[in-house]
Motif scaffolding. Structure first.
Motif, PDB file in Angstrom:
ATOM      1  N   ARG A   1       0.835  -1.208   0.000  1.00  0.00           N
ATOM      2  CA  ARG A   1       0.000   0.000   0.000  1.00  0.00           C
ATOM      3  C   ARG A   1       0.864   1.250   0.000  1.00  0.00           C
ATOM      4  NH1 ARG A   1      -2.096   3.703   3.557  1.00  0.00           N
ATOM      5  NH2 ARG A   1      -1.047   2.724   5.306  1.00  0.00           N
ATOM      6  N   ASN A   2       1.883   1.263   0.860  1.00  0.00           N
ATOM      7  CA  ASN A   2       2.759   2.434   0.927  1.00  0.00           C
ATOM      8  C   ASN A   2       3.478   2.671  -0.392  1.00  0.00           C
ATOM      9  OD1 ASN A   2       2.045   3.025   3.564  1.00  0.00           O
ATOM     10  ND2 ASN A   2       3.738   1.868   4.442  1.00  0.00           N
ATOM     11  N   GLU A   3       3.904   1.605  -1.048  1.00  0.00           N
ATOM     12  CA  GLU A   3       4.577   1.752  -2.343  1.00  0.00           C
ATOM     13  C   GLU A   3       3.603   2.237  -3.406  1.00  0.00           C
ATOM     14  OE1 GLU A   3       7.548   1.992  -5.179  1.00  0.00           O
ATOM     15  OE2 GLU A   3       7.632   1.962  -3.000  1.00  0.00           O
TER      16      GLU A   3
ATOM     17  N   GLN B   1       4.016   5.807  -5.403  1.00  0.00           N
ATOM     18  CA  GLN B   1       4.004   5.917  -6.854  1.00  0.00           C
ATOM     19  C   GLN B   1       2.792   6.686  -7.375  1.00  0.00           C
ATOM     20  OE1 GLN B   1       4.747   2.252  -8.992  1.00  0.00           O
ATOM     21  NE2 GLN B   1       6.232   1.560  -7.448  1.00  0.00           N
ATOM     22  N   LYS B   2       1.970   7.158  -6.436  1.00  0.00           N
ATOM     23  CA  LYS B   2       0.768   7.932  -6.764  1.00  0.00           C
ATOM     24  C   LYS B   2      -0.198   7.159  -7.675  1.00  0.00           C
ATOM     25  CE  LYS B   2       2.894  12.491  -6.128  1.00  0.00           C
ATOM     26  NZ  LYS B   2       3.664  12.130  -5.023  1.00  0.00           N
ATOM     27  N   LEU B   3      -0.324   5.869  -7.380  1.00  0.00           N
ATOM     28  CA  LEU B   3      -1.286   5.029  -8.090  1.00  0.00           C
ATOM     29  C   LEU B   3      -2.544   4.896  -7.246  1.00  0.00           C
ATOM     30  CD1 LEU B   3       0.922   2.024  -9.275  1.00  0.00           C
ATOM     31  CD2 LEU B   3      -0.095   3.784 -10.724  1.00  0.00           C
ATOM     32  N   THR B   4      -3.678   4.868  -7.900  1.00  0.00           N
ATOM     33  CA  THR B   4      -4.921   4.592  -7.179  1.00  0.00           C
ATOM     34  C   THR B   4      -5.082   3.086  -7.060  1.00  0.00           C
ATOM     35  OG1 THR B   4      -6.269   4.479  -9.186  1.00  0.00           O
ATOM     36  CG2 THR B   4      -5.995   6.673  -8.165  1.00  0.00           C
ATOM     37  N   GLN B   5      -5.993   2.675  -6.195  1.00  0.00           N
ATOM     38  CA  GLN B   5      -6.304   1.246  -6.103  1.00  0.00           C
ATOM     39  C   GLN B   5      -6.848   0.741  -7.434  1.00  0.00           C
ATOM     40  OE1 GLN B   5      -8.989   1.215  -2.758  1.00  0.00           O
ATOM     41  NE2 GLN B   5      -7.317   0.914  -1.287  1.00  0.00           N
ATOM     42  N   GLN B   6      -7.616   1.576  -8.103  1.00  0.00           N
ATOM     43  CA  GLN B   6      -8.177   1.225  -9.409  1.00  0.00           C
ATOM     44  C   GLN B   6      -7.055   0.965 -10.422  1.00  0.00           C
ATOM     45  OE1 GLN B   6     -11.557   1.002 -10.248  1.00  0.00           O
ATOM     46  NE2 GLN B   6     -10.907   0.235 -12.236  1.00  0.00           N
ATOM     47  N   GLN B   7      -6.076   1.855 -10.463  1.00  0.00           N
ATOM     48  CA  GLN B   7      -4.967   1.700 -11.413  1.00  0.00           C
ATOM     49  C   GLN B   7      -4.152   0.435 -11.123  1.00  0.00           C
ATOM     50  OE1 GLN B   7      -3.357   5.579 -10.557  1.00  0.00           O
ATOM     51  NE2 GLN B   7      -3.908   6.352 -12.596  1.00  0.00           N
ATOM     52  N   LEU B   8      -3.886   0.179  -9.847  1.00  0.00           N
ATOM     53  CA  LEU B   8      -3.144  -1.030  -9.499  1.00  0.00           C
ATOM     54  C   LEU B   8      -3.950  -2.264  -9.864  1.00  0.00           C
ATOM     55  CD1 LEU B   8      -0.724  -2.474  -8.296  1.00  0.00           C
ATOM     56  CD2 LEU B   8      -1.766  -2.176  -6.027  1.00  0.00           C
ATOM     57  N   GLY B   9      -5.235  -2.234  -9.559  1.00  0.00           N
ATOM     58  CA  GLY B   9      -6.101  -3.355  -9.918  1.00  0.00           C
ATOM     59  C   GLY B   9      -6.082  -3.641 -11.408  1.00  0.00           C
ATOM     60  N   GLU B  10      -6.113  -2.590 -12.219  1.00  0.00           N
ATOM     61  CA  GLU B  10      -6.072  -2.758 -13.672  1.00  0.00           C
ATOM     62  C   GLU B  10      -4.753  -3.387 -14.115  1.00  0.00           C
ATOM     63  OE1 GLU B  10      -6.928   1.174 -15.132  1.00  0.00           O
ATOM     64  OE2 GLU B  10      -9.067   0.989 -14.634  1.00  0.00           O
TER      65      GLU B  10
ATOM     66  N   ASN C   1       5.388  -7.137  -8.376  1.00  0.00           N
ATOM     67  CA  ASN C   1       5.944  -6.960  -9.717  1.00  0.00           C
ATOM     68  C   ASN C   1       5.331  -5.755 -10.422  1.00  0.00           C
ATOM     69  OD1 ASN C   1       7.775  -9.085  -9.569  1.00  0.00           O
ATOM     70  ND2 ASN C   1       6.285 -10.561 -10.332  1.00  0.00           N
ATOM     71  N   ALA C   2       4.031  -5.570 -10.262  1.00  0.00           N
ATOM     72  CA  ALA C   2       3.352  -4.425 -10.878  1.00  0.00           C
ATOM     73  C   ALA C   2       3.883  -3.104 -10.326  1.00  0.00           C
ATOM     74  CB  ALA C   2       1.843  -4.522 -10.656  1.00  0.00           C
ATOM     75  N   LEU C   3       4.360  -3.137  -9.087  1.00  0.00           N
ATOM     76  CA  LEU C   3       4.920  -1.937  -8.457  1.00  0.00           C
ATOM     77  C   LEU C   3       6.429  -1.829  -8.650  1.00  0.00           C
ATOM     78  CD1 LEU C   3       2.897  -2.025  -5.112  1.00  0.00           C
ATOM     79  CD2 LEU C   3       2.554  -0.465  -7.049  1.00  0.00           C
ATOM     80  N   GLY C   4       7.010  -2.823  -9.311  1.00  0.00           N
ATOM     81  CA  GLY C   4       8.452  -2.800  -9.538  1.00  0.00           C
ATOM     82  C   GLY C   4       9.274  -3.184  -8.321  1.00  0.00           C
ATOM     83  N   LEU C   5       8.664  -3.893  -7.377  1.00  0.00           N
ATOM     84  CA  LEU C   5       9.368  -4.335  -6.177  1.00  0.00           C
ATOM     85  C   LEU C   5       9.956  -5.717  -6.396  1.00  0.00           C
ATOM     86  CD1 LEU C   5       6.766  -3.289  -3.460  1.00  0.00           C
ATOM     87  CD2 LEU C   5       8.823  -2.054  -4.142  1.00  0.00           C
TER      88      LEU C   5
END
Length: 108
Positions: free
Chosen positions: A53-55, A59-68, A97-101
């Protein structure tokens, strides 16, 4: 001005404070009990969800964007971040992976 304030700790009062281990045992049972293991698992799941969540927020992503990005609904991301649902390892890795971690497993 700008000096540091030093506070002396009363060792007797300090010794009387409840210890976290005592509080955990009181509420969840001994360390090897099923209820304590369940608590520990939930606490660890919450901790890792907090990292994600913190990452996401950094990255200024919404939950919607991460979900997509991972093919999940915003509501699912929200439930994970609130600890309302368990996260499978595969989902954790998908989100990471989607967050680049990148994570390493250390054994031993």
């Amino acid at each position: 001005m700008g000096g540091k304030l030093m506070i002396k700790i009363d060792e007797k009062k300090w010794a009387k404070l409840p210890k976290i281990e005592d509080r955990l045992e009181e509420k969840y049972g001994p360390e090897d009990s099923p209820s304590r293991k369940e608590f520990q698992a939930k606490a660890e799941a919450w901790y890792y969800a907090e990292i994600l969540r913190n990452e996401r927020k950094r990255q200024k992503l919404t939950q919607q964007q991460l979900g997509e990005r991972i093919g999940k609904k915003r509501e699912y991301i929200s439930a994970l971040e609130k600890g309302q649902t368990d996260m499978q390892l595969s989902t954790f890795m998908l989100i990471a992976n989607a967050l680049g971690l990148r994570f390493s497993l250390v054994v031993g």
